[in-house]
Scaffold this motif. Structure first.
Motif, mmCIF file in Angstrom:
data_model
loop_
_atom_site.group_PDB
_atom_site.id
_atom_site.type_symbol
_atom_site.label_atom_id
_atom_site.label_comp_id
_atom_site.label_asym_id
_atom_site.label_seq_id
_atom_site.Cartn_x
_atom_site.Cartn_y
_atom_site.Cartn_z
ATOM 1 N N SER A 38 55.407 -20.539 6.988
ATOM 2 C CA SER A 38 54.828 -20.323 5.658
ATOM 3 C C SER A 38 54.389 -18.876 5.425
ATOM 4 O O SER A 38 54.810 -18.246 4.473
ATOM 5 N N GLY A 39 53.526 -18.346 6.255
ATOM 6 C CA GLY A 39 53.091 -16.956 6.102
ATOM 7 C C GLY A 39 52.428 -16.667 4.772
ATOM 8 O O GLY A 39 52.130 -17.555 3.982
ATOM 9 N N ASP A 40 52.187 -15.394 4.539
ATOM 10 C CA ASP A 40 51.599 -14.935 3.294
ATOM 11 C C ASP A 40 52.664 -14.217 2.480
ATOM 12 O O ASP A 40 53.677 -13.761 3.009
ATOM 13 N N VAL A 41 52.421 -14.137 1.183
ATOM 14 C CA VAL A 41 53.301 -13.395 0.280
ATOM 15 C C VAL A 41 52.436 -12.478 -0.569
ATOM 16 O O VAL A 41 51.249 -12.723 -0.756
ATOM 17 N N THR A 42 53.024 -11.433 -1.067
ATOM 18 C CA THR A 42 52.303 -10.518 -1.939
ATOM 19 C C THR A 42 52.688 -10.823 -3.378
ATOM 20 O O THR A 42 53.872 -10.885 -3.713
ATOM 21 N N THR A 43 51.682 -11.021 -4.202
ATOM 22 C CA THR A 43 51.906 -11.287 -5.621
ATOM 23 C C THR A 43 51.240 -10.190 -6.437
ATOM 24 O O THR A 43 50.606 -9.283 -5.892
ATOM 25 N N TYR A 44 51.351 -10.311 -7.706
ATOM 26 C CA TYR A 44 50.707 -9.379 -8.626
ATOM 27 C C TYR A 44 49.208 -9.288 -8.355
ATOM 28 O O TYR A 44 48.601 -8.245 -8.532
ATOM 29 N N HIS A 45 48.622 -10.399 -7.912
ATOM 30 C CA HIS A 45 47.181 -10.465 -7.657
ATOM 31 C C HIS A 45 46.816 -10.139 -6.209
ATOM 32 O O HIS A 45 45.665 -10.297 -5.824
ATOM 33 N N GLY A 46 47.788 -9.740 -5.411
ATOM 34 C CA GLY A 46 47.529 -9.414 -4.020
ATOM 35 C C GLY A 46 48.085 -10.454 -3.074
ATOM 36 O O GLY A 46 48.815 -11.353 -3.478
ATOM 37 N N PRO A 47 47.750 -10.359 -1.783
ATOM 38 C CA PRO A 47 48.299 -11.297 -0.800
ATOM 39 C C PRO A 47 47.671 -12.683 -0.939
ATOM 40 O O PRO A 47 46.462 -12.813 -1.148
ATOM 41 N N VAL A 48 48.533 -13.707 -0.851
ATOM 42 C CA VAL A 48 48.113 -15.119 -0.890
ATOM 43 C C VAL A 48 49.004 -15.912 0.051
ATOM 44 O O VAL A 48 50.025 -15.415 0.538
ATOM 45 N N LYS A 49 48.649 -17.154 0.291
ATOM 46 C CA LYS A 49 49.481 -18.044 1.102
ATOM 47 C C LYS A 49 50.751 -18.386 0.328
ATOM 48 O O LYS A 49 50.745 -18.467 -0.898
ATOM 49 N N SER A 50 51.843 -18.592 1.054
ATOM 50 C CA SER A 50 53.094 -18.951 0.397
ATOM 51 C C SER A 50 53.109 -20.439 0.051
ATOM 52 O O SER A 50 52.227 -21.202 0.455
ATOM 53 N N LEU A 51 54.130 -20.847 -0.677
ATOM 54 C CA LEU A 51 54.253 -22.232 -1.136
ATOM 55 C C LEU A 51 54.209 -23.269 -0.021
ATOM 56 O O LEU A 51 53.783 -24.398 -0.246
ATOM 57 N N MET A 52 54.657 -22.924 1.161
ATOM 58 C CA MET A 52 54.763 -23.918 2.231
ATOM 59 C C MET A 52 53.504 -24.011 3.087
ATOM 60 O O MET A 52 53.467 -24.750 4.056
ATOM 61 N N HIS A 53 52.468 -23.283 2.728
ATOM 62 C CA HIS A 53 51.228 -23.358 3.493
ATOM 63 C C HIS A 53 50.676 -24.768 3.398
ATOM 64 O O HIS A 53 50.674 -25.370 2.333
ATOM 65 N N ALA A 54 50.193 -25.317 4.500
ATOM 66 C CA ALA A 54 49.781 -26.720 4.554
ATOM 67 C C ALA A 54 48.331 -26.961 4.177
ATOM 68 O O ALA A 54 47.921 -28.104 4.044
ATOM 69 N N THR A 55 47.559 -25.923 3.991
ATOM 70 C CA THR A 55 46.144 -26.116 3.678
ATOM 71 C C THR A 55 45.823 -25.604 2.284
ATOM 72 O O THR A 55 46.568 -24.812 1.704
ATOM 73 N N ALA A 56 44.697 -26.052 1.774
ATOM 74 C CA ALA A 56 44.278 -25.657 0.432
ATOM 75 C C ALA A 56 43.890 -24.182 0.399
ATOM 76 O O ALA A 56 43.650 -23.564 1.422
ATOM 77 N N GLY A 57 43.812 -23.660 -0.778
ATOM 78 C CA GLY A 57 43.425 -22.264 -0.957
ATOM 79 C C GLY A 57 44.331 -21.605 -1.968
ATOM 80 O O GLY A 57 45.143 -22.253 -2.625
ATOM 81 N N ASP A 58 44.192 -20.303 -2.094
ATOM 82 C CA ASP A 58 45.036 -19.572 -3.024
ATOM 83 C C ASP A 58 46.479 -19.566 -2.524
ATOM 84 O O ASP A 58 46.762 -19.119 -1.419
ATOM 85 N N VAL A 59 47.361 -20.083 -3.357
ATOM 86 C CA VAL A 59 48.777 -20.163 -3.018
ATOM 87 C C VAL A 59 49.562 -19.454 -4.103
ATOM 88 O O VAL A 59 49.274 -19.602 -5.288
ATOM 89 N N GLY A 60 50.558 -18.701 -3.697
ATOM 90 C CA GLY A 60 51.425 -18.014 -4.644
ATOM 91 C C GLY A 60 52.689 -18.817 -4.895
ATOM 92 O O GLY A 60 53.099 -19.621 -4.072
ATOM 93 N N ALA A 61 53.309 -18.587 -6.011
ATOM 94 C CA ALA A 61 54.513 -19.319 -6.412
ATOM 95 C C ALA A 61 55.751 -18.705 -5.775
ATOM 96 O O ALA A 61 56.734 -18.406 -6.453
ATOM 97 N N ARG A 62 55.703 -18.530 -4.456
ATOM 98 C CA ARG A 62 56.825 -17.936 -3.725
ATOM 99 C C ARG A 62 56.883 -18.512 -2.324
ATOM 100 O O ARG A 62 55.861 -18.855 -1.736
ATOM 101 N N PHE A 63 58.088 -18.544 -1.799
ATOM 102 C CA PHE A 63 58.289 -18.895 -0.396
ATOM 103 C C PHE A 63 58.200 -17.612 0.424
ATOM 104 O O PHE A 63 58.514 -16.530 -0.064
ATOM 105 N N SER A 64 57.781 -17.739 1.676
ATOM 106 C CA SER A 64 57.779 -16.573 2.563
ATOM 107 C C SER A 64 59.218 -16.117 2.794
ATOM 108 O O SER A 64 60.173 -16.864 2.571
ATOM 109 N N GLN A 65 59.366 -14.895 3.273
ATOM 110 C CA GLN A 65 60.708 -14.381 3.552
ATOM 111 C C GLN A 65 61.422 -15.253 4.585
ATOM 112 O O GLN A 65 62.612 -15.534 4.456
ATOM 113 N N ILE A 66 60.700 -15.703 5.595
ATOM 114 C CA ILE A 66 61.317 -16.560 6.624
ATOM 115 C C ILE A 66 61.770 -17.878 6.008
ATOM 116 O O ILE A 66 62.870 -18.360 6.289
ATOM 117 N N ASN A 67 60.955 -18.470 5.137
ATOM 118 C CA ASN A 67 61.372 -19.719 4.500
ATOM 119 C C ASN A 67 62.491 -19.508 3.491
ATOM 120 O O ASN A 67 63.351 -20.375 3.335
#
Length: 185
Positions: A144-173
Motif C-alpha cells: 500500500s505505502g503512501d502517495v503524494t497528493t495535492y494536500h501532501g502525503p497520505v496513505k494509498s487506496l490499499m491501506h488497511a487502516t483508517a485515516g487520511d487516504v488518497g484516491a491513488r494506488f501506490s506505485q508498487i500496487n
C-alpha cells in the motif's frame, strides 16, 4: 490490437434502491474508471444493475462474519444471473461487485477475491469500492505505502487502516495491477 477493456458490473443491493444512481456513479466510480484507465492503458466501464433487475443478488444477506461464504454466495448468484440474461464472459475483463449501504460486520467494510472477479463493498466509506476493486486487480495491503497528493502525503487506496487516504494506488500496487492485467494481453 487494442487491449481488452475492463468491465465492472455493480449490483445495487436492495438497501440502496432509494439512492440516486448518478450520484453513486459520480462519487464512487467515475474517478476510479479514469484512474484504472491511466494505470492500465485499458478502457474501463462500469455498469449498474438495479435491485429489481437482479433480485437474487440484490437480496443477499451480506451482514456476516463468514466472508468466504459471502463471496461464494455472490459468485454463485452472479453465474446464475449471467446465464439467465444470456450474458457473456468474453471480450472483456469482467469484475462483479455488490454495492451495499451498510458494512458487512463491525470490522469489515468490504471483501474481495484477491485477485479475482467478485467483491462486496459498502458505501459507508468513500474509498471502499476502489479498495476492493484494487484487490480484484491484484493490489495488496502489503504494497500500500503512501502517495503524494495535492494536500501532501497520505496513505494509498490499499491501506488497511483508517485515516487520511488518497484516491491513488501506490506505485508498487500500480505495477501489481499492470502485471495482473498483463495476463489478458
Amino acid at each position: 490490437m487494442p487491449l481488452l477493456p475492463i468491465t465492472l458490473t455493480v449490483f445495487l443491493h436492495e438497501d440502496l434502491k432509494d439512492q440516486n444512481l448518478n450520484l453513486l456513479c459520480s462519487h464512487y466510480f467515475d474517478w476510479l474508471e479514469d484512474h484504472i484507465t491511466v494505470i492500465s492503458g485499458r478502457d474501463m466501464n462500469t455498469e449498474f444493475i438495479k435491485p429489481s433487475d437482479a433480485p437474487g443478488i440484490s437480496s443477499i444477506d451480506y451482514k456476516t462474519e463468514d466472508l468466504q461464504h459471502l463471496l461464494k454466495k455472490f459468485n454463485a448468484e452472479v453465474v446464475l444471473y449471467v446465464k439467465n440474461t444470456n450474458g457473456s464472459f468474453e471480450n472483456a475483463i469482467h469484475k462483479y461487485m455488490l454495492l451495499t449501504r451498510d458494512i458487512i460486520n463491525e470490522t469489515t467494510l468490504g471483501v474481495a477475491a484477491s485477485p479475482g472477479a467478485f467483491a462486496v463493498a459498502s458505501i459507508t466509506d468513500y474509498f471502499t469500492a476502489a479498495h476492493e476493486l484494487g484487490h480484484m486487480l491484484g493490489a495488496s495491503h502489503e504494497d500500500s505505502g503512501d502517495v503524494t497528493t495535492y494536500h501532501g502525503p497520505v496513505k494509498s487506496l490499499m491501506h488497511a487502516t483508517a485515516g487520511d487516504v488518497g484516491a491513488r494506488f501506490s506505485q508498487i500496487n500500480e505495477d501489481n495491477i499492470r502485471r495482473y492485467l498483463g495476463q489478458y494481453d
